[in-house]
Design a protein around this motif. Sequence first.
Motif, PDB file in Angstrom:
ATOM      1  N   SER A 146       6.525  -1.835   5.786  1.00 25.67           N
ATOM      2  CA  SER A 146       6.551  -3.061   4.975  1.00 25.67           C
ATOM      3  C   SER A 146       5.376  -3.966   5.343  1.00 25.67           C
ATOM      4  CB  SER A 146       7.866  -3.813   5.195  1.00 25.67           C
ATOM      5  OG  SER A 146       7.900  -4.393   6.500  1.00 25.67           O
ATOM      6  N   ASP A 147       5.028  -4.852   4.376  1.00 25.25           N
ATOM      7  CA  ASP A 147       3.907  -5.766   4.630  1.00 25.25           C
ATOM      8  C   ASP A 147       4.175  -6.639   5.847  1.00 25.25           C
ATOM      9  OD1 ASP A 147       2.811  -4.657   2.381  1.00 25.25           O
ATOM     10  OD2 ASP A 147       3.262  -6.359   1.058  1.00 25.25           O
ATOM     11  N   GLY A 148       5.429  -7.049   6.030  1.00 24.24           N
ATOM     12  CA  GLY A 148       5.748  -7.874   7.196  1.00 24.24           C
ATOM     13  C   GLY A 148       5.534  -7.119   8.494  1.00 24.24           C
TER      14      GLY A 148
ATOM     15  N   ASP B  25      -3.584  -3.138   8.117  1.00 22.39           N
ATOM     16  CA  ASP B  25      -3.974  -3.677   6.814  1.00 22.39           C
ATOM     17  C   ASP B  25      -2.900  -3.324   5.791  1.00 22.39           C
ATOM     18  OD1 ASP B  25      -5.074  -4.348   4.384  1.00 22.39           O
ATOM     19  OD2 ASP B  25      -7.019  -3.406   4.766  1.00 22.39           O
ATOM     20  N   PRO B  26      -2.175  -4.334   5.278  1.00 21.36           N
ATOM     21  CA  PRO B  26      -1.080  -4.045   4.323  1.00 21.36           C
ATOM     22  C   PRO B  26      -1.575  -3.562   2.969  1.00 21.36           C
ATOM     23  CG  PRO B  26      -1.398  -6.401   4.506  1.00 21.36           C
ATOM     24  CD  PRO B  26      -2.293  -5.778   5.550  1.00 21.36           C
ATOM     25  N   THR B  27      -2.889  -3.574   2.784  1.00 17.19           N
ATOM     26  CA  THR B  27      -3.438  -3.096   1.504  1.00 17.19           C
ATOM     27  C   THR B  27      -4.088  -1.723   1.638  1.00 17.19           C
ATOM     28  OG1 THR B  27      -5.632  -4.121   1.822  1.00 17.19           O
ATOM     29  CG2 THR B  27      -3.894  -5.498   0.856  1.00 17.19           C
ATOM     30  N   ASP B  28      -3.999  -1.127   2.821  1.00 20.43           N
ATOM     31  CA  ASP B  28      -4.624   0.181   3.082  1.00 20.43           C
ATOM     32  C   ASP B  28      -3.600   1.068   3.781  1.00 20.43           C
ATOM     33  OD1 ASP B  28      -6.111   2.387   3.839  1.00 20.43           O
ATOM     34  OD2 ASP B  28      -7.793   1.230   4.673  1.00 20.43           O
TER      35      ASP B  28
ATOM     36  N   ASP C  40       0.806  -1.226   0.000  1.00 21.85           N
ATOM     37  CA  ASP C  40       0.000   0.000   0.000  1.00 21.85           C
ATOM     38  C   ASP C  40       0.836   1.273   0.000  1.00 21.85           C
ATOM     39  OD1 ASP C  40       0.973  -0.145   2.556  1.00 21.85           O
ATOM     40  OD2 ASP C  40      -0.978  -0.375   3.533  1.00 21.85           O
ATOM     41  N   ASP C  41       2.178   1.093  -0.152  1.00 22.52           N
ATOM     42  CA  ASP C  41       3.085   2.260  -0.239  1.00 22.52           C
ATOM     43  C   ASP C  41       2.887   3.255   0.904  1.00 22.52           C
ATOM     44  OD1 ASP C  41       4.274   1.407  -2.685  1.00 22.52           O
ATOM     45  OD2 ASP C  41       2.514   2.148  -3.774  1.00 22.52           O
ATOM     46  N   ASP C  42       2.710   2.731   2.119  1.00 19.02           N
ATOM     47  CA  ASP C  42       2.512   3.632   3.266  1.00 19.02           C
ATOM     48  C   ASP C  42       3.779   3.826   4.086  1.00 19.02           C
ATOM     49  OD1 ASP C  42       2.745   1.180   4.485  1.00 19.02           O
ATOM     50  OD2 ASP C  42       0.843   1.274   5.582  1.00 19.02           O
ATOM     51  N   GLY C  43       4.884   3.234   3.621  1.00 16.43           N
ATOM     52  CA  GLY C  43       6.134   3.394   4.347  1.00 16.43           C
ATOM     53  C   GLY C  43       6.375   2.316   5.379  1.00 16.43           C
TER      54      GLY C  43
END
Length: 375
Positions: A23-25, A33-36, A18-21
């Motif tokens: 990481s998904d991990g 939410d790694p997609t938000d 989600d490019d929020d800075g």
Amino acid sequence: SDGDEADAGSDPTDTDTDDDGVSDGDEADAGTDPTDADTDDDGLSDSEEAAAGTDPTDADTDDDGLSDSEEADAGTDPTDEDTDGDGVSDGDEADAGTDPTVPDTPPVACSGTIVDVLAIEERGCTSITGMFYPMQYGLGEDGLEVPITTFEGLTRLTYIETFFLDAFWLSGELESFRGFHNVTEMEYFWIEYLGMYYVTDPLIPIRNLEGFEALTTVRTGLSLSMSVHLETLHGLENLTHIGGHGLWLHRNDGLISLEGLENLSHLENMEAYQNTALISFEGLGPVTHMDKLLVQGNPLLTSMTGLEGLTSADIDIISNNSLTSVAALEDMRTGDIQIRNNASLCQSSVDALEATLVAAGWSGTFSSSDNDDGC
């Protein structure tokens, strides 16, 4: 793993879906939410919340009725429901239209003679009716007085009837007058012996009055005497009124000018007496009238610069051995003037001032003697 990402709906080919800075991990570990990019939809991204120390899964981390992003905009602490500690939550202050960063508790009027800075801080005094005579900042575990370094805990204080700082009783650890920045009015303001009579030299010599920037009115008088390092009156830039006996400047060894008083417009009296470094009155504001002006025994004073706007006063100028010019007084229109015993002041200059005033319609008596007749 890619399987975990598939379950979470994130992109296994992108470490930050989600490019929020974050990481998904890391999002998986934090429960976001790694997609938000903004899991709790409060207006702050998950990475901004991580930096601020707020909960990225809770839109209102401190449950005060304001979202974390609203607190960021307001400058309040999103992790503290009562940023200013006044007993009213930030949300309630927002609803009431008050400032959640400034205490809004009821005013506390303190009275009598108060010597302990910590006592004022702990009582939350907003005004002092009586005398504030600072001598200590509470007592230490050994029962001895704790030295005063600043006044930074006195942010609620807005009025002091009499402020009397006698530095004879201080230890030399006072660094500044920071903390008086909400005090707007005093009846009487008196500082003496600043920089004198310490066992050792002050750790940080105080060269100005910074800390009193909110002060606008001193009704009974402002007295500065026998201060060693004070060079200017910077810090008093918002002072417009000194009443009563006016401004007394007595025996200040470091005072060079009156810089800092540029906005002073009402000054009932002034005495400048034996200030050994004073060169001029430069910095004095647009004062046009005084009842009495005494300038005596200032050995380095060379001119009356700073008094150009004065039109009415009884003036005594006595024994200022370096004084060479009184031309700044040419706008005077009424008042008795005495100029004597100024060793470097040409009598011809004094006579020229008298002639200028008479020609302009000045009324009063003019006397002069024992100035320099040889020039």
